[in-house]
Design an enzyme around this catalytic site. Structure first.
Site, PDB file in Angstrom:
ATOM      1  N   GLN A   1      -5.139  -1.928   9.490  1.00  0.00           N
ATOM      2  CA  GLN A   1      -4.866  -3.224   8.847  1.00  0.00           C
ATOM      3  C   GLN A   1      -5.404  -4.372   9.713  1.00  0.00           C
ATOM      4  O   GLN A   1      -5.138  -4.427  10.915  1.00  0.00           O
ATOM      5  CB  GLN A   1      -3.343  -3.371   8.640  1.00  0.00           C
ATOM      6  CG  GLN A   1      -2.935  -4.614   7.903  1.00  0.00           C
ATOM      7  CD  GLN A   1      -3.405  -4.640   6.442  1.00  0.00           C
ATOM      8  OE1 GLN A   1      -3.357  -3.623   5.744  1.00  0.00           O
ATOM      9  NE2 GLN A   1      -3.874  -5.780   5.993  1.00  0.00           N
TER      10      GLN A   1
ATOM     11  N   LYS B   1       0.844  -1.207   0.000  1.00  0.00           N
ATOM     12  CA  LYS B   1       0.000   0.000   0.000  1.00  0.00           C
ATOM     13  C   LYS B   1       0.874   1.249   0.000  1.00  0.00           C
ATOM     14  O   LYS B   1       0.612   2.210  -0.722  1.00  0.00           O
ATOM     15  CB  LYS B   1      -0.927  -0.016   1.229  1.00  0.00           C
ATOM     16  CG  LYS B   1      -2.080  -0.988   1.065  1.00  0.00           C
ATOM     17  CD  LYS B   1      -2.816  -1.272   2.362  1.00  0.00           C
ATOM     18  CE  LYS B   1      -3.812  -2.404   2.134  1.00  0.00           C
ATOM     19  NZ  LYS B   1      -4.396  -2.945   3.357  1.00  0.00           N
TER      20      LYS B   1
ATOM     21  N   ASP C   1     -11.616   2.231   3.910  1.00  0.00           N
ATOM     22  CA  ASP C   1     -11.943   0.808   3.775  1.00  0.00           C
ATOM     23  C   ASP C   1     -13.456   0.603   3.589  1.00  0.00           C
ATOM     24  O   ASP C   1     -13.893  -0.473   3.201  1.00  0.00           O
ATOM     25  CB  ASP C   1     -11.516   0.051   5.050  1.00  0.00           C
ATOM     26  CG  ASP C   1     -10.274  -0.787   4.826  1.00  0.00           C
ATOM     27  OD1 ASP C   1      -9.968  -1.102   3.664  1.00  0.00           O
ATOM     28  OD2 ASP C   1      -9.624  -1.137   5.834  1.00  0.00           O
TER      29      ASP C   1
END
Ligand code: NAP
Length: 280
Positions: free
Chosen positions: A94, A50, A117
């Site tokens: 994460q 990322k 997200d």
């Protein structure tokens, strides 16, 4: 032979479009902060990927690595700080998190406008209500890929196999927004093979190596394989038996190189979108 829906190629198109749009911005570049708790090796790889992707398109990225024993309260304090930091437009925590931390409480603490997200309950609600919001990256990438290949969606029977909050359910909501007639199957579905055979668009997100073979697929259907599994030889394979299914369907995503590369590309799209909305 079926059309191969290459996510790898489409992700390149998305990234070059992002770079152009970032270069044309006035004001600060998009800023993404990734919080990682503990030292899961797979998470480390994803977080690294990322960060690399952010750099390539001119985003500011920051990784905050916290030790495994960090308390939920400490993570929530950090999220609150990032929520009020104007240089941060996207916050991603994460997964997986250590067992002593509630994923739901953490996801709900991120400001919905920075929730790149798309896991915050407010964004989940906006998705199902047909409102603007930030939506999960993998299913958003799949819809983008289908549009890129001009696959007609309106009025089609779509079946999604898998009902996770990360893939299956948001995929269903996004395809409903595309005017598909949507069904969701799962481990308790009866007559799964028959259900699959009725689908014009079959999206499989189960996590079982090569479960779906040609007998499950309607001739001419479009097949999207989200699965990422290791088979008995250690090879990366999807939930779909690519060789047999590609002989009956009209279009299919390969594994690797199909859905996988789309997730990070659409995380970047979400971060740019979040920045645009926060600054206007
Ligand atoms: P998950 O949370 O484990 O959900 C799996 C779903 O499959 C569940 O809804 C489960 O049903 C259903 N299922 C399990 N066995 C089944 C069976 N025999 N028949 C029908 N349904 C069955 O998994 P996920 O997070 O959605 O991920 C699914 C797959 O996609 C995994 O291989 C994952 O690695 C991959 N993935 C890839 C990407 C990417 O490419 N970027 C992103 C996310 C996930 P129940 O609800 O009834 O248990």
């Amino acid at each position: 032979m079926a059309l191969v829906l290459s996510g790898r190629k489409f992700a390149r198109v998305v990234r070059s479009s992002l770079l152009e749009r970032v270069n044309a911005l006035s004001g600060p570049p998009p800023g993404l902060t990734v919080i990682m708790v503990g030292d899961d090796p797979a998470s480390r790889v994803y977080v690294g990927a990322k960060e690399k992707a952010c750099k390539k398109v001119g985003f500011n990225s920051r990784i905050v690595s916290l030790p495994e024993e960090t308390t939920e309260g400490q993570i929530l304090d950090l999220i609150n700080e990032l929520n009020s930091d104007d240089s941060v437009h996207g916050i991603l925590v994460q997964l997986p998190l250590p067992a002593h931390v509630s994923v739901d409480r953490i996801a709900s603490a991120v400001l919905p406008e920075k929730d790149v997200d798309g896991f915050h309950p407010v964004n989940v609600g906006r998705l199902w209500r047909g409102e603007d919001g930030l939506f999960p990256c993998t299913p958003s990438g799949i819809v983008g890929l289908l549009h890129h290949h001009q696959i007609p969606l309106s009025g089609k029977n779509a079946l999604i196999v898998g009902r996770s909050n990360i893939v299956g359910k948001p995929m269903a909501a996004l395809l409903l927004r595309e005017n598909c007639t949507v069904s969701i199957a799962h481990s308790r579905t009866s007559n799964l093979i028959e259900q699959c055979r009725r689908a014009d668009l079959l999206v499989v997100a189960v996590g079982r190596a090569e479960m779906v073979n040609a007998d499950w697929v309607k001739p001419g259907a479009v097949v999207v394989d989200v699965g990422m599994n290791r088979n008995s030889e250690g090879k990366l394979v999807g939930d779909v038996d690519y060789n047999s299914v590609s002989s009956v369907c009209s279009a299919i995503t390969p594994v690797p190189g199909g859905v996988g590369p789309l997730t990070i590309a659409f995380l970047l799209e979400n971060t740019l979108l979040a920045r645009t909305r926060l600054l206007t």
